[in-house]
Design a protein around this motif. Structure first.
Motif, PDB file in Angstrom:
ATOM      1  N   PRO A  31       0.824  -1.217   0.000  1.00 58.36           N
ATOM      2  CA  PRO A  31       0.000   0.000   0.000  1.00 58.36           C
ATOM      3  C   PRO A  31       0.855   1.264   0.000  1.00 58.36           C
ATOM      4  N   SER A  32       0.346   2.325  -0.611  1.00 57.80           N
ATOM      5  CA  SER A  32       1.104   3.581  -0.684  1.00 57.80           C
ATOM      6  C   SER A  32       1.357   4.172   0.694  1.00 57.80           C
ATOM      7  N   THR A  33       0.559   3.789   1.682  1.00 61.01           N
ATOM      8  CA  THR A  33       0.770   4.275   3.049  1.00 61.01           C
ATOM      9  C   THR A  33       1.503   3.254   3.911  1.00 61.01           C
ATOM     10  N   GLY A  34       1.959   2.158   3.288  1.00 64.68           N
ATOM     11  CA  GLY A  34       2.611   1.097   4.048  1.00 64.68           C
ATOM     12  C   GLY A  34       4.061   0.913   3.654  1.00 64.68           C
ATOM     13  N   PHE A  35       4.610  -0.207   4.072  1.00 68.27           N
ATOM     14  CA  PHE A  35       5.982  -0.557   3.732  1.00 68.27           C
ATOM     15  C   PHE A  35       6.074  -2.076   3.649  1.00 68.27           C
ATOM     16  N   GLY A  36       7.095  -2.567   2.984  1.00 71.14           N
ATOM     17  CA  GLY A  36       7.330  -3.999   2.873  1.00 71.14           C
ATOM     18  C   GLY A  36       8.712  -4.335   3.391  1.00 71.14           C
ATOM     19  N   VAL A  37       8.823  -5.455   4.050  1.00 67.58           N
ATOM     20  CA  VAL A  37      10.107  -5.926   4.544  1.00 67.58           C
ATOM     21  C   VAL A  37      10.544  -7.070   3.644  1.00 67.58           C
ATOM     22  N   VAL A  38      11.694  -6.929   3.026  1.00 65.50           N
ATOM     23  CA  VAL A  38      12.206  -7.955   2.128  1.00 65.50           C
ATOM     24  C   VAL A  38      13.230  -8.773   2.899  1.00 65.50           C
ATOM     25  N   ALA A  39      12.819  -9.945   3.304  1.00 67.32           N
ATOM     26  CA  ALA A  39      13.684 -10.844   4.056  1.00 67.32           C
ATOM     27  C   ALA A  39      14.046 -12.030   3.162  1.00 67.32           C
ATOM     28  N   ASN A  40      14.951 -12.836   3.595  1.00 70.52           N
ATOM     29  CA  ASN A  40      15.332 -14.015   2.835  1.00 70.52           C
ATOM     30  C   ASN A  40      14.393 -15.164   3.197  1.00 70.52           C
ATOM     31  N   MET A  41      13.101 -14.904   3.022  1.00 78.51           N
ATOM     32  CA  MET A  41      12.073 -15.891   3.326  1.00 78.51           C
ATOM     33  C   MET A  41      10.756 -15.448   2.691  1.00 78.51           C
ATOM     34  N   SER A  42       9.805 -16.346   2.620  1.00 81.86           N
ATOM     35  CA  SER A  42       8.483 -16.000   2.098  1.00 81.86           C
ATOM     36  C   SER A  42       7.769 -15.082   3.084  1.00 81.86           C
ATOM     37  N   VAL A  43       7.043 -14.102   2.550  1.00 81.51           N
ATOM     38  CA  VAL A  43       6.318 -13.172   3.414  1.00 81.51           C
ATOM     39  C   VAL A  43       4.843 -13.059   3.046  1.00 81.51           C
ATOM     40  N   LEU A  44       4.440 -13.549   1.879  1.00 78.64           N
ATOM     41  CA  LEU A  44       3.022 -13.469   1.500  1.00 78.64           C
ATOM     42  C   LEU A  44       2.229 -14.495   2.288  1.00 78.64           C
ATOM     43  N   ARG A  45       1.120 -14.070   2.823  1.00 76.23           N
ATOM     44  CA  ARG A  45       0.294 -14.981   3.611  1.00 76.23           C
ATOM     45  C   ARG A  45      -1.009 -15.249   2.854  1.00 76.23           C
ATOM     46  N   GLU A  46      -2.163 -14.874   3.387  1.00 78.11           N
ATOM     47  CA  GLU A  46      -3.450 -15.205   2.760  1.00 78.11           C
ATOM     48  C   GLU A  46      -3.651 -14.413   1.468  1.00 78.11           C
ATOM     49  N   LEU A  47      -3.870 -15.134   0.375  1.00 72.80           N
ATOM     50  CA  LEU A  47      -4.059 -14.499  -0.926  1.00 72.80           C
ATOM     51  C   LEU A  47      -5.523 -14.142  -1.135  1.00 72.80           C
TER      52      LEU A  47
END
Length: 93
Positions: A31-47
């Motif tokens: 989201p434009s008001t959010g942020f994402g953390v790029v780790a060396n692991m999967s981060v996507l949860r419920e699609l």
């Protein structure tokens, strides 16, 4: 560190499908008001299949069903990390 225009950032995961000729993939817009953390692991949860905030291959649900990893009749959304990762979501570290 990465940088991109607001609303243009996607978290993206990809892995080979069981045939080895295609891929299972999913992406979620940050989201434009959010942020994402790029780790060396999967981060996507419920699609969310009915949201413009998510994109995914047609195989993401089909493969999970064929292998018995996900049952849509249970009423649960497909949790990409739980289904397709090597277990990072429950790792002790």
């Amino acid at each position: 560190m990465g940088s991109a225009p607001r609303g243009m950032v996607w978290m993206f995961h990809i892995l080979p499908d069981p045939t080895g000729t295609s891929a299972i993939w999913a992406a979620q817009r940050v989201p434009s008001t959010g942020f994402g953390v790029v780790a060396n692991m999967s981060v996507l949860r419920e699609l969310e299949t009915d949201s413009e905030e998510f994109l995914m291959s047609e195989s993401v649900h089909r493969v999970a069903q064929e292998y018995g990893w996900w049952h849509p009749d249970d009423g649960n959304k497909l949790d990409f990390t739980r289904i397709y990762s090597d277990g990072e979501y429950s790792h002790q570290y």
